[in-house]
Design an enzyme around this catalytic site. Structure first.
Site, PDB file in Angstrom:
ATOM      1  N   SER A 141     -37.112  -4.576  11.938  1.00 42.47           N
ATOM      2  CA  SER A 141     -36.003  -3.823  12.143  1.00 42.47           C
ATOM      3  C   SER A 141     -34.531  -4.762  12.198  1.00 42.47           C
ATOM      4  CB  SER A 141     -35.216  -2.497  12.263  1.00 42.47           C
ATOM      5  OG  SER A 141     -35.397  -2.346  13.914  1.00 42.47           O
ATOM      6  N   LYS A 142     -33.213  -4.059  11.337  1.00 38.61           N
ATOM      7  CA  LYS A 142     -32.333  -5.279  11.841  1.00 38.61           C
ATOM      8  C   LYS A 142     -31.954  -5.156  13.454  1.00 38.61           C
ATOM      9  CE  LYS A 142     -26.881  -4.547  11.539  1.00 38.61           C
ATOM     10  NZ  LYS A 142     -27.041  -4.402  12.802  1.00 38.61           N
ATOM     11  N   ARG A 143     -32.477  -3.654  14.042  1.00 34.94           N
ATOM     12  CA  ARG A 143     -32.199  -4.172  15.171  1.00 34.94           C
ATOM     13  C   ARG A 143     -32.356  -4.742  16.324  1.00 34.94           C
ATOM     14  NH1 ARG A 143     -33.479   1.332  17.056  1.00 34.94           N
ATOM     15  NH2 ARG A 143     -33.080   2.166  14.765  1.00 34.94           N
TER      16      ARG A 143
END
Ligand code: GLU
Length: 504
Positions: A260-262
């Site tokens: 994910s972007k995180r």
């Protein structure tokens, strides 16, 4: 006669393109081009609540950067225009009504409050075969009640009606035969109260209308497949259905779940193709492009995330990928993302690149750092000299910038401990020598330098690092006499003088 190969990438314009999304584009594109087919981009924007300004433009910019040009799209036009679902709104209702007429779908009048109340009452409430009988819909209302609601323009949705305990199966080109039990499948909304179709109806109607032969999409869509297969069966006939392939997920570096972007923020690498700023939250995300990736490296790296050629070869141009790609070699399991490996691809592609491939990108980078290229042939020489040292395009600022700009940051601490009068007098003599006669060519400059060190009785080996730091600013770069030769007499002398003054 077999159908012409027509594939589609069908993004919803809800944000930046994650690398998994670009990989879906890439596999679609490779398959289409390999088979002389068409690659279509269709914008699935029927969920107006999730629409994000700028997201569609971003998608097309990313495709352009990657060199994955659609044959048909809202931007490129085509025989099945419009390619934005919101502009095809009127074409969907009749299919929803057809299903209602066949007893395979129904009108539902439940309000948001009704649904909320049910959710509170029943844990994990699903609108489906076991609950639909207790809801407010055309299956439970009397004819008069139903007519009254319609006459009063009461908002309604149309839901699909699947009987429980039925088997739905299809052959996935990657996973083989996949089976579903309809008991688990809920009565998905097909047409919303605003008259817009949901994704489930629109994707089927449009894949049919656009004569899509193969539909490749991320594995996260697999749970929706039974509804799509059901709709295909009932509306258009399974024999007309595209062949499906659900692509494996791209996983976090440790393999624990979807990337994910995180994860990118946490581990310091990009997850989006290009920089993306969410206009709703102003949240920023760095892209591979801006981080200094070549599109060739980015697509090559993505191709290998979930596919292998069956040989040792790892570097593939887009043309080679078109030739070699095969769905049979796409893995079923998820592919772990490895940023170090991504950088390795980029480094290899930078080494393979020519000045023509990257000139404008590097010029733009230089401009951002106020570095001015005064001489084109000098730039070409520098490029060849330093490209092996650049893993990311942004590395050219450090590795090539000092050829065009006197360094302002000199790593004096690297010189100070061993700096003494002997060295100072050597460099003072060197300035004099090169002022009188600067040989120009790297080998000759080295000879002059060594001859002088012998006369001064000081080891040339001890003088090379100081010279490097003086010319470059730090302990890096190619051969130091190559550098002197390229920056020339005036600049070489000036940089030595500057540093001596700093050390005084
Ligand atoms: N609109 C879906 C998405 O946003 C497309 C899924 C599909 O390809 O069927 O990914």
């Amino acid at each position: 006669m077999s159908k012409k190969v027509r594939v589609r990438f069908a993004p919803s314009p809800t944000g930046g393109l994650h690398l998994g999304g670009v990989r879906t584009v890439l596999y679609n594109y490779l398959f289409a081009k390999q088979n002389g087919g068409d690659f279509i981009v269709r914008i699935e924007d029927t969920d107006q609540t999730r629409f994000v300004e700028g997201a569609e433009e971003y998608i097309f910019n990313t495709l352009e950067w990657c060199g994955l040009t659609p044959d048909e799209s809202p931007k490129h036009g085509g025989p099945h225009a419009p390619y934005r679902q919101s502009e095809r709104k009127e074409s969907y209702r009749k299919y929803a009504e057809e299903l209602v007429a066949k007893g395979l779908a129904y009108y539902a009048f439940d309000t948001a409050e009704d649904l909320d109340a049910k959710r509170k009452e029943i844990a994990n409430f699903q609108y489906g075969h076991s609950t639909r009988i207790s809801m407010k819909n055309s299956l439970t209302l009397s004819d008069t009640e139903f007519k009254n609601l319609i006459d009063a323009n009461t908002p309604y949705v149309i839901r699909v009606k699947l009987e429980p305990h039925q088997e739905i199966k299809f052959t996935d080109l990657i996973r083989g035969e996949v089976h579903f039990d309809t008991t688990q499948v809920d009565d998905k909304v097909l047409l919303k109260a605003d008259g817009m179709p949901t994704y489930h109806l629109a994707v089927v109607v449009d894949d049919y209308a656009m004569q899509i032969s193969h539909a490749f999409r991320g594995e996260e869509w697999l749970p929706s497949a039974p509804v799509h297969i059901f709709l295909w069966d009932k509306l258009f006939g399974l024999e007309n259905m595209p062949q499906w392939a659900h692509l494996p997920l791209i996983l976090k570096p440790d393999g624990n779940g979807k990337l994910s972007k995180r994860d990118g923020d946490r581990l310091g690498f990009p997850v989006f193709a290009m920089d993306w700023k969410d206009p709703r939250t102003n949240e920023q995300a760095t892209g591979f492009k801006e981080r200094g990736f070549l599109p060739e490296a980015f697509t090559n790296m993505l191709a290998m995330l979930g596919w292998n050629s069956g040989s040792e070869q790892e570097l593939f141009s887009l043309e080679e990928l078109i030739e070699k790609f095969s769905l049979e070699r796409v893995h079923k399991g998820g592919a772990k993302f490895d940023f170090e490996k991504a950088k390795w691809f980029n480094h290899e592609w930078i080494k393979k690149s020519t000045i023509y491939d990257v000139r404008s990108t590097i010029y733009n980078l230089f401009k951002e750092h106020n570095i001015l290229v005064d001489d084109e042939s000098k730039f070409e020489k520098v490029f060849e000299l330093v490209k092996d040292r650049c893993v990311l395009l942004n590395d050219f600022v450090q590795q090539a910038g000092y050829f065009f700009q006197t360094p302002t940051n000199i790593d004096i601490t690297a010189l100070q401990p061993k700096w003494d009068d002997k060295k100072k007098s050597f460099f003072t003599a060197l300035i004099q020598q090169w002022n009188n006669d600067f040989a120009g060519d790297a080998t000759q400059l080295e000879q002059q330098f060594k001859a002088l060190s012998e006369t001064q009785q000081i080891k040339a080996g001890e003088l090379m690092l100081p010279l490097r730091v003086m010319l470059v600013g730090g302990k890096f770069g190619p051969g130091v006499f190559e550098i002197a030769s390229i920056i020339g007499k005036e600049e070489t002398i000036k940089r030595i003088e500057n540093t001596i003054a700093m050390l005084a």
